[in-house]
Write an enzyme that holds these catalytic residues in place. Structure first.
Site, PDB file in Angstrom:
ATOM      1  N   ASP A  45       0.817  -1.218   0.000  1.00  0.00           N
ATOM      2  CA  ASP A  45       0.000   0.000   0.000  1.00  0.00           C
ATOM      3  C   ASP A  45       0.853   1.272   0.000  1.00  0.00           C
ATOM      4  O   ASP A  45       0.417   2.323   0.454  1.00  0.00           O
ATOM      5  CB  ASP A  45      -0.979  -0.016   1.189  1.00  0.00           C
ATOM      6  CG  ASP A  45      -0.258  -0.193   2.507  1.00  0.00           C
ATOM      7  OD1 ASP A  45       0.974  -0.401   2.475  1.00  0.00           O
ATOM      8  OD2 ASP A  45      -0.913  -0.117   3.552  1.00  0.00           O
ATOM      9  N   HIS A 249      19.516   2.864 -21.666  1.00  0.00           N
ATOM     10  CA  HIS A 249      18.786   3.267 -20.466  1.00  0.00           C
ATOM     11  C   HIS A 249      19.334   2.553 -19.230  1.00  0.00           C
ATOM     12  O   HIS A 249      18.581   2.016 -18.418  1.00  0.00           O
ATOM     13  CB  HIS A 249      17.287   3.019 -20.630  1.00  0.00           C
ATOM     14  CG  HIS A 249      16.674   3.899 -21.672  1.00  0.00           C
ATOM     15  ND1 HIS A 249      15.500   3.606 -22.316  1.00  0.00           N
ATOM     16  CD2 HIS A 249      17.083   5.079 -22.186  1.00  0.00           C
ATOM     17  CE1 HIS A 249      15.227   4.567 -23.188  1.00  0.00           C
ATOM     18  NE2 HIS A 249      16.184   5.469 -23.116  1.00  0.00           N
ATOM     19  N   ASP A 266      23.867  10.770 -18.322  1.00  0.00           N
ATOM     20  CA  ASP A 266      22.679  11.361 -18.937  1.00  0.00           C
ATOM     21  C   ASP A 266      21.735  11.667 -17.783  1.00  0.00           C
ATOM     22  O   ASP A 266      21.108  10.766 -17.228  1.00  0.00           O
ATOM     23  CB  ASP A 266      22.067  10.355 -19.923  1.00  0.00           C
ATOM     24  CG  ASP A 266      20.869  10.920 -20.676  1.00  0.00           C
ATOM     25  OD1 ASP A 266      20.327  11.968 -20.258  1.00  0.00           O
ATOM     26  OD2 ASP A 266      20.460  10.297 -21.675  1.00  0.00           O
ATOM     27  N   ASP A 277      17.691  17.824 -19.975  1.00  0.00           N
ATOM     28  CA  ASP A 277      18.057  16.464 -20.423  1.00  0.00           C
ATOM     29  C   ASP A 277      19.441  16.580 -21.061  1.00  0.00           C
ATOM     30  O   ASP A 277      19.558  16.956 -22.226  1.00  0.00           O
ATOM     31  CB  ASP A 277      16.995  15.973 -21.422  1.00  0.00           C
ATOM     32  CG  ASP A 277      17.284  14.574 -21.941  1.00  0.00           C
ATOM     33  OD1 ASP A 277      18.241  13.935 -21.470  1.00  0.00           O
ATOM     34  OD2 ASP A 277      16.542  14.128 -22.835  1.00  0.00           O
ATOM     35  N   HIS A 356      19.421   4.996 -32.100  1.00  0.00           N
ATOM     36  CA  HIS A 356      18.318   5.888 -31.697  1.00  0.00           C
ATOM     37  C   HIS A 356      18.315   7.140 -32.554  1.00  0.00           C
ATOM     38  O   HIS A 356      19.228   7.385 -33.329  1.00  0.00           O
ATOM     39  CB  HIS A 356      18.396   6.219 -30.196  1.00  0.00           C
ATOM     40  CG  HIS A 356      19.660   6.919 -29.762  1.00  0.00           C
ATOM     41  ND1 HIS A 356      19.869   8.262 -29.948  1.00  0.00           N
ATOM     42  CD2 HIS A 356      20.778   6.447 -29.136  1.00  0.00           C
ATOM     43  CE1 HIS A 356      21.045   8.600 -29.438  1.00  0.00           C
ATOM     44  NE2 HIS A 356      21.630   7.513 -28.952  1.00  0.00           N
ATOM     45  N   HIS A 360      14.576  14.846 -29.560  1.00  0.00           N
ATOM     46  CA  HIS A 360      13.137  14.835 -29.289  1.00  0.00           C
ATOM     47  C   HIS A 360      12.769  16.191 -28.716  1.00  0.00           C
ATOM     48  O   HIS A 360      13.630  16.920 -28.214  1.00  0.00           O
ATOM     49  CB  HIS A 360      12.782  13.708 -28.302  1.00  0.00           C
ATOM     50  CG  HIS A 360      13.645  13.691 -27.070  1.00  0.00           C
ATOM     51  ND1 HIS A 360      13.397  14.501 -25.987  1.00  0.00           N
ATOM     52  CD2 HIS A 360      14.782  13.011 -26.765  1.00  0.00           C
ATOM     53  CE1 HIS A 360      14.329  14.286 -25.055  1.00  0.00           C
ATOM     54  NE2 HIS A 360      15.192  13.402 -25.502  1.00  0.00           N
ATOM     55  N   HIS A 367      10.338  13.551 -23.068  1.00  0.00           N
ATOM     56  CA  HIS A 367      10.043  13.335 -24.483  1.00  0.00           C
ATOM     57  C   HIS A 367       8.726  14.072 -24.703  1.00  0.00           C
ATOM     58  O   HIS A 367       7.639  13.524 -24.534  1.00  0.00           O
ATOM     59  CB  HIS A 367       9.923  11.843 -24.807  1.00  0.00           C
ATOM     60  CG  HIS A 367      11.243  11.132 -24.675  1.00  0.00           C
ATOM     61  ND1 HIS A 367      11.423   9.809 -24.922  1.00  0.00           N
ATOM     62  CD2 HIS A 367      12.475  11.589 -24.323  1.00  0.00           C
ATOM     63  CE1 HIS A 367      12.698   9.479 -24.733  1.00  0.00           C
ATOM     64  NE2 HIS A 367      13.343  10.537 -24.354  1.00  0.00           N
ATOM     65  N   GLU A 390      21.346  14.809 -29.573  1.00  0.00           N
ATOM     66  CA  GLU A 390      22.047  13.811 -28.774  1.00  0.00           C
ATOM     67  C   GLU A 390      22.556  12.610 -29.575  1.00  0.00           C
ATOM     68  O   GLU A 390      22.149  11.476 -29.332  1.00  0.00           O
ATOM     69  CB  GLU A 390      21.135  13.325 -27.639  1.00  0.00           C
ATOM     70  CG  GLU A 390      19.726  12.915 -28.074  1.00  0.00           C
ATOM     71  CD  GLU A 390      18.910  12.376 -26.891  1.00  0.00           C
ATOM     72  OE1 GLU A 390      19.379  11.459 -26.206  1.00  0.00           O
ATOM     73  OE2 GLU A 390      17.795  12.894 -26.673  1.00  0.00           O
ATOM     74  N   TYR A 394      27.853   3.516 -29.975  1.00  0.00           N
ATOM     75  CA  TYR A 394      27.848   2.496 -28.917  1.00  0.00           C
ATOM     76  C   TYR A 394      28.402   1.201 -29.510  1.00  0.00           C
ATOM     77  O   TYR A 394      27.816   0.641 -30.437  1.00  0.00           O
ATOM     78  CB  TYR A 394      26.419   2.272 -28.406  1.00  0.00           C
ATOM     79  CG  TYR A 394      25.689   3.575 -28.111  1.00  0.00           C
ATOM     80  CD1 TYR A 394      25.819   4.206 -26.877  1.00  0.00           C
ATOM     81  CD2 TYR A 394      24.913   4.196 -29.095  1.00  0.00           C
ATOM     82  CE1 TYR A 394      25.184   5.412 -26.623  1.00  0.00           C
ATOM     83  CE2 TYR A 394      24.276   5.404 -28.854  1.00  0.00           C
ATOM     84  CZ  TYR A 394      24.414   6.003 -27.624  1.00  0.00           C
ATOM     85  OH  TYR A 394      23.787   7.202 -27.383  1.00  0.00           O
ATOM     86  N   ARG A 418      27.807   9.422 -25.822  1.00  0.00           N
ATOM     87  CA  ARG A 418      26.676  10.262 -26.259  1.00  0.00           C
ATOM     88  C   ARG A 418      26.951  11.674 -25.752  1.00  0.00           C
ATOM     89  O   ARG A 418      27.495  11.836 -24.641  1.00  0.00           O
ATOM     90  CB  ARG A 418      25.339   9.730 -25.714  1.00  0.00           C
ATOM     91  CG  ARG A 418      24.147  10.595 -26.082  1.00  0.00           C
ATOM     92  CD  ARG A 418      22.771   9.916 -25.875  1.00  0.00           C
ATOM     93  NE  ARG A 418      22.471   9.567 -24.501  1.00  0.00           N
ATOM     94  CZ  ARG A 418      22.540   8.355 -23.991  1.00  0.00           C
ATOM     95  NH1 ARG A 418      22.920   7.332 -24.752  1.00  0.00           N
ATOM     96  NH2 ARG A 418      22.247   8.119 -22.723  1.00  0.00           N
ATOM     97  N   GLU A 420      24.725  15.232 -25.368  1.00  0.00           N
ATOM     98  CA  GLU A 420      23.341  15.721 -25.511  1.00  0.00           C
ATOM     99  C   GLU A 420      23.209  17.139 -24.964  1.00  0.00           C
ATOM    100  O   GLU A 420      23.563  17.400 -23.812  1.00  0.00           O
ATOM    101  CB  GLU A 420      22.384  14.802 -24.747  1.00  0.00           C
ATOM    102  CG  GLU A 420      20.934  15.281 -24.757  1.00  0.00           C
ATOM    103  CD  GLU A 420      19.969  14.274 -24.129  1.00  0.00           C
ATOM    104  OE1 GLU A 420      20.398  13.501 -23.254  1.00  0.00           O
ATOM    105  OE2 GLU A 420      18.795  14.277 -24.530  1.00  0.00           O
TER     106      GLU A 420
HETATM  107  N1  GLY Z   1      17.478  10.680 -21.073  1.00  0.00           N
HETATM  108  C1  GLY Z   1      16.483  10.371 -21.989  1.00  0.00           C
HETATM  109  C2  GLY Z   1      16.821  10.847 -23.325  1.00  0.00           C
HETATM  110  O1  GLY Z   1      17.905  11.325 -23.541  1.00  0.00           O
HETATM  111  O2  GLY Z   1      16.023  10.827 -24.204  1.00  0.00           O
HETATM  112 MN    MN Z   2      19.098  12.223 -22.102  1.00  0.00          MN
HETATM  113 MN    MN Z   3      17.109  13.073 -24.593  1.00  0.00          MN
END
Ligand code: GLY
Ligand code: MN
Ligand code: MN
Length: 450
Positions: A45, A249, A266, A277, A356, A360, A367, A390, A394, A418, A420
């Site tokens: 709960d 992720h 990230d 982000d 990817h 976004h 997102h 970004e 990899y 990466r 970003e």
């Molecule tokens: N951290 C999520 C993305 O970069 O989309």
């Molecule tokens: Mn990110």
């Molecule tokens: Mn992102």
């Protein structure tokens, strides 16, 4: 304490009012229904911290579970109605403060407010003259079922009533084009989310070193988010050393970092529901290895050129295509890909390295809402939109090349990179909101004496 004095966020209630007015102009004879996000059980709960649905928050500023907002511009008395949990001292003692019906009107601007228990009784009066219902079928099946049940009742009555909603349309098609373009006040909040994210990344760069665990860096950063009055991380922070950086992720964050590895972070802050982000990749120790440096420079060049393609009027897909082309050219030169550049891109043979998209929308959702394409047309960037840029490469330890592509020599394996940034489209170009976090190799090496 943070370098910039933090300010507590307040819901932008005056703007919420303007947004409702703007939306109601589009709705005409329809009625729109928006529901709070459902609560989620963590175990038994105990619930997860409540996070309001972004559409609901955008229109009402209200962070409370269980509430339902109705917009009925054609109604004679009540254009904006809230159904909320009624005040109840005993229940509030256990599970927290409720705004109740009075504040729903006085503070949040509802023309009328009812307890949720009266939803079935009161909702029909806002539907019976509507020509359609605007509602987003969301994750909360209970609310979906409630809306559909009321619609069915209205349809059944239509032949006697002579009016009623004949269709349901997804509310996001009306709302999300607004949400995607940020107002000055929203940009202020995004900049504060950036300030927290920037400071956290700077701290991580100072702090990270061989022998520490990934979560130790994570907690340093998340402490800073809260110090900035942020709600916390915008999404589960990714602090990925060595080959963990090849897991897009990765959130376990429980590995001890070693000299000679890269650390990919990230992480961003949620501030007043607006998000940063940001990703940076830098050596855990003092220097990039030769292979790390070569790939890093390639990703950085791809990111630099992709950011340059974020301009008002340019189609959405261009910055992704630019990033892909730069990285494929580089991988061909390195012999990690082979064949014809255009064919590799067309047949997506680069995807084992880069799986990817390059970005976004960013805003109330990480997102964020907003369209990328209508029919076959990629939509052009517009001033006020915020987009992440970004690109990454990899090379998993068990990397499998695409068909007809060469095996990757061992020295490249286990590298994940990466970079970003968050980019605002302006009237004349763009502004990189997260630019204060360094990314040039010279700024990422020799950060401290070990
Ligand atoms: N951290 C999520 C993305 O970069 O989309
Ligand atoms: Mn990110
Ligand atoms: Mn992102």
């Amino acid at each position: 304490m943070p370098a910039v004095a933090p300010v507590p966020p307040q819901p932008l209630l005056e703007e919420c009012h303007q947004r409702r007015q703007q939306l109601m102009e589009k709705i005409g004879q329809g009625t729109a229904i928006f529901a709070s996000a459902p609560t989620a059980v963590m175990h038994n709960d105990v619930e997860y911290n409540f996070r309001q649905d972004s559409d609901f928050f955008y229109l009402t500023g209200l962070v409370e579970a269980g509430a339902i907002a109705v917009l009925a511009p054609h109604h004679e008395e009540h254009q904006f109605v809230l159904f909320v949990q009624p005040k109840d001292a005993e229940k509030e003692t256990w599970s927290g403060y409720r705004i109740g019906m009075e504040q729903a009107k006085d503070l949040y601007g509802a023309d009328e407010a009812y307890p949720l228990t009266e939803l079935d009784e009161k909702l029909p009066q806002y539907l019976q003259k509507a020509d359609r219902i605007y509602y987003h079928l969301g994750q909360d099946e209970k609310t979906n079922a409630t809306v559909l049940r009321h619609w069915r009742t209205q349809l059944r009555k239509y032949h006697k009533q002579g009016t009623g909603p004949l269709a349901i349309e997804d509310a996001k098609f009306l709302l999300h084009p607004f949400r995607c373009r940020k107002s000055e006040a929203e940009l202020t909040y995004l900049r504060r989310a950036m300030a927290a994210g920037i400071e956290a990344h700077l701290r991580a760069m100072d702090y990270a070193r061989p022998g520490l665990y990934e979560f130790q860096v994570q907690t340093e950063m998340e402490y800073i988010f809260r110090q900035h009055f942020g709600e916390g991380p915008a999404y589960p922070s990714i602090v990925a050393s060595g080959s963990n950086a090849c897991i897009l992720h990765y959130t376990e964050n429980n590995r001890q970092m070693q000299d000679g590895e890269l650390l990919l972070i990230d992480a961003g802050c949620s501030y007043g529901y607006y998000n940063s982000d940001i990703t940076r990749t830098f050596p855990v120790g003092q220097k990039f290895t030769t292979e790390q440096r070569i790939l890093y420079e390639l990703v950085l060049e791809a990111q630099t050129q992709a950011i340059a393609a974020v301009q008002p009027g340019k189609p959405w897909n261009e910055f992704h295509d630019v990033a892909v082309r730069v990285m494929v050219e580089g991988l061909l030169e390195l012999g990690l890909l082979q064949g014809d550049l255009d064919e590799i891109i067309k047949e997506e043979k680069y995807k084992p390295f880069y799986m990817h998209k390059t970005g976004h929308w960013l805003g109330l959702d990480v997102h964020d809402s907003g369209f990328y394409k209508v029919g076959e047309e990629w939509l052009p960037f517009q001033p006020g939109q915020v987009v992440t840029v970004e690109p990454g490469l990899y090379i998993r330890p068990d990397f499998k090349p695409a068909e007809d592509q060469p095996e990757v020599p061992e020295r490249w394996l286990g590298i994940g990179i990466r970079i970003e940034d968050d980019v605002l489209v302006t009237a004349t170009g763009h502004e990189v909101l997260s630019a204060a976090v360094p990314k040039a190799i010279a700024d990422l090496e020799n950060r401290h004496s070990l």
